[in-house]
Design an enzyme around this catalytic site. Sequence first.
Site, PDB file in Angstrom:
ATOM      1  N   TYR A 120      25.289  64.406  -9.058  1.00 46.76           N
ATOM      2  CA  TYR A 120      26.393  65.287  -9.493  1.00 46.76           C
ATOM      3  C   TYR A 120      25.997  66.732  -9.235  1.00 46.76           C
ATOM      4  CZ  TYR A 120      30.674  63.770 -11.614  1.00 46.76           C
ATOM      5  OH  TYR A 120      31.952  63.335 -11.789  1.00 46.76           O
TER       6      TYR A 120
ATOM      7  N   GLU B 258      28.439  69.763  -9.619  1.00 45.07           N
ATOM      8  CA  GLU B 258      29.590  70.677  -9.781  1.00 45.07           C
ATOM      9  C   GLU B 258      29.134  72.125  -9.615  1.00 45.07           C
ATOM     10  OE1 GLU B 258      31.270  69.810 -13.585  1.00 45.07           O
ATOM     11  OE2 GLU B 258      32.448  68.137 -12.832  1.00 45.07           O
TER      12      GLU B 258
ATOM     13  N   ASP C 280      46.307  74.687  10.012  1.00 42.64           N
ATOM     14  CA  ASP C 280      45.675  73.421   9.637  1.00 42.64           C
ATOM     15  C   ASP C 280      45.263  72.750  10.943  1.00 42.64           C
ATOM     16  OD1 ASP C 280      45.041  70.827   9.006  1.00 42.64           O
ATOM     17  OD2 ASP C 280      46.735  70.516   7.648  1.00 42.64           O
TER      18      ASP C 280
ATOM     19  N   THR D  58      40.216  68.760   8.729  1.00 41.15           N
ATOM     20  CA  THR D  58      39.490  67.556   8.333  1.00 41.15           C
ATOM     21  C   THR D  58      38.215  67.545   9.167  1.00 41.15           C
ATOM     22  OG1 THR D  58      40.587  66.218  10.012  1.00 41.15           O
ATOM     23  CG2 THR D  58      41.561  66.195   7.806  1.00 41.15           C
TER      24      THR D  58
ATOM     25  N   LYS E  29      38.322  63.679  12.443  1.00 43.29           N
ATOM     26  CA  LYS E  29      39.170  63.329  13.613  1.00 43.29           C
ATOM     27  C   LYS E  29      38.401  63.719  14.871  1.00 43.29           C
ATOM     28  CE  LYS E  29      42.912  63.973  10.517  1.00 43.29           C
ATOM     29  NZ  LYS E  29      44.053  63.578  10.007  1.00 43.29           N
TER      30      LYS E  29
ATOM     31  N   ARG F 246      34.708  61.253   6.700  1.00 42.45           N
ATOM     32  CA  ARG F 246      36.033  61.586   6.170  1.00 42.45           C
ATOM     33  C   ARG F 246      35.891  62.738   5.183  1.00 42.45           C
ATOM     34  NH1 ARG F 246      38.872  57.823   8.015  1.00 42.45           N
ATOM     35  NH2 ARG F 246      40.705  58.854   7.164  1.00 42.45           N
TER      36      ARG F 246
HETATM   37  C1  LIG Z   1      47.469  68.178  10.115  1.00 41.99           C
HETATM   38  C2  LIG Z   1      46.844  67.358   9.023  1.00 41.99           C
HETATM   39  N1  LIG Z   1      46.485  67.958   7.881  1.00 41.99           N
HETATM   40  C3  LIG Z   1      45.944  67.270   6.870  1.00 41.99           C
HETATM   41  C4  LIG Z   1      45.696  65.925   6.977  1.00 41.99           C
HETATM   42  C5  LIG Z   1      45.186  65.196   5.772  1.00 41.99           C
HETATM   43  O1  LIG Z   1      43.933  64.733   5.892  1.00 41.99           O
HETATM   44  P1  LIG Z   1      43.398  63.604   4.878  1.00 41.99           P
HETATM   45  O2  LIG Z   1      43.969  62.331   5.337  1.00 41.99           O
HETATM   46  O3  LIG Z   1      41.903  63.727   5.026  1.00 41.99           O
HETATM   47  O4  LIG Z   1      43.845  63.994   3.509  1.00 41.99           O
HETATM   48  C6  LIG Z   1      46.030  65.261   8.155  1.00 41.99           C
HETATM   49  C7  LIG Z   1      45.783  63.806   8.264  1.00 41.99           C
HETATM   50  O5  LIG Z   1      46.277  63.110   9.040  1.00 41.99           O
HETATM   51  C8  LIG Z   1      46.639  65.990   9.205  1.00 41.99           C
HETATM   52  O6  LIG Z   1      47.005  65.399  10.333  1.00 41.99           O
END
Ligand SMILES: Cc1ncc(COP(=O)(O)O)c(C=O)c1O
Length: 426
Positions: free
Chosen positions: A48, A50, A194, A220, A223, A229
């Site tokens: 842990y 935090e 994003d 993320t 990918k 993950r």
């Molecule tokens: C553009 C985008 N943002 C956020 C996410 C969310 O990621 P997670 O599945 O790890 O929550 C995804 C997942 O497919 C995504 O394509």
Amino acid sequence: MIKQDTIIPLLIEKEKKRQTEGLELIASENFVSAQIAAAAGSVLTNKYAEGLPGKRYYSGCHVVDEIESLAIERAKTLFNVEWVNVQPHSGSQANAALMMAVLNLGDKILGFNLAHGGHLTHGSPINFSGKLYQSFFYGVNRETGYIEWQEVAQKARETKPAMIICGASAYSRDWDYPQLRAIADEVGAFLWADIAHPAGLISQGLLNNPFPYCHFVTSTTHKTLRGPRGGMILMAKDFENPFGKTNKKGALHHMSALLDSAVFPGTQGGPLEHIIAAKAIACYEAMTKDYKTYVIQVQKNAKIMAQAFMDKGYKIVSDGTDNHLLLLDLTQKNLSGKQAETALQAADITTNKNLIPFDTTSPQVTSGIRLGTAAITTRGLVEGDILLVVEWIDRVLKNIADDFQIKKVKQEVNKYMRNFPLTTVD
Ligand SMILES: Cc1ncc(COP(=O)(O)O)c(C=O)c1O
């Protein structure tokens, strides 16, 4: 003595076989290295921690402090940025924390339409983002399949959002960040990219760089970046928060402090240090020449795949791709995405049904499938193999009701893919 579970290990073996013998074309998936898998499955899961390195709410954190600091430093170097938080458990968690830090409840946000390829966390009414904030959307041009920046500007002027969101789950073209920043500045909005999908390509300079133009970037790590993950939040430059939000000591006067506290305690508890260690390794791997060679091949494979489909008379949304994915429009083939996904799965070709822009069907049916090359490129597939993949998909889609033909494709796929070992196992 802990009694051994005999069921889960068997199921893991079964999944390993599925991954080994199948063709993984889901654009958001990849295969991690054995060292990343080992870190993710390590004793670090027991700890842990935090708080942040050097400022924890628990003792015994001196080792995980070193790990998390290294993950932060490596991510900063990889993307050439000033600030990173590596704790978000997922992309959605990163987005939730960012929105909590920057927006007030009910604020307006302008994002890319989910039905055109956007993501749930960019304002969908069935997601927290659409429930807590007032969401507006821009989409693609019906003829070209491209986002038109003029339309984004017009929507921004009409809606005056507090934040403009760029980034997508199923958009195969690049983003014009300088234009988007100009629009954001004109209407007084923050700009957030994003980059969950193209992060790996961006890290190697294969796509436009969002960092100099966006106030905030989330991603993320699993990918194209090919890590465990998880998620992260990044800023090219930290800046003074304009909300005047401070704690008693005035310590929250920078955006970085607001973002850190929106991750913990705002939206999460203890960070997953085993996953953070795996993120650190992913960033290390992403700074090698081998990784650069890999992502160059990912992009090449996607372009070859798109062209091969078009040569066979298929429609690809926007007629091609700049990144690692493409959207196959099946309307002219009289097939739904659901039918295609199911038939391809019977041949061990894993894809996902996906709405295409202006789709007239539901998300459960759809008129398209989304295909990505990140995972198969990790397996080692190159140009010639991609043509074979397209051939297999075409055979399945042309023989959708012919179980014998589909079974034949499955046997060919399984035999072929056994030649490309999974990177995740030593
Ligand atoms: C553009 C985008 N943002 C956020 C996410 C969310 O990621 P997670 O599945 O790890 O929550 C995804 C997942 O497919 C995504 O394509």
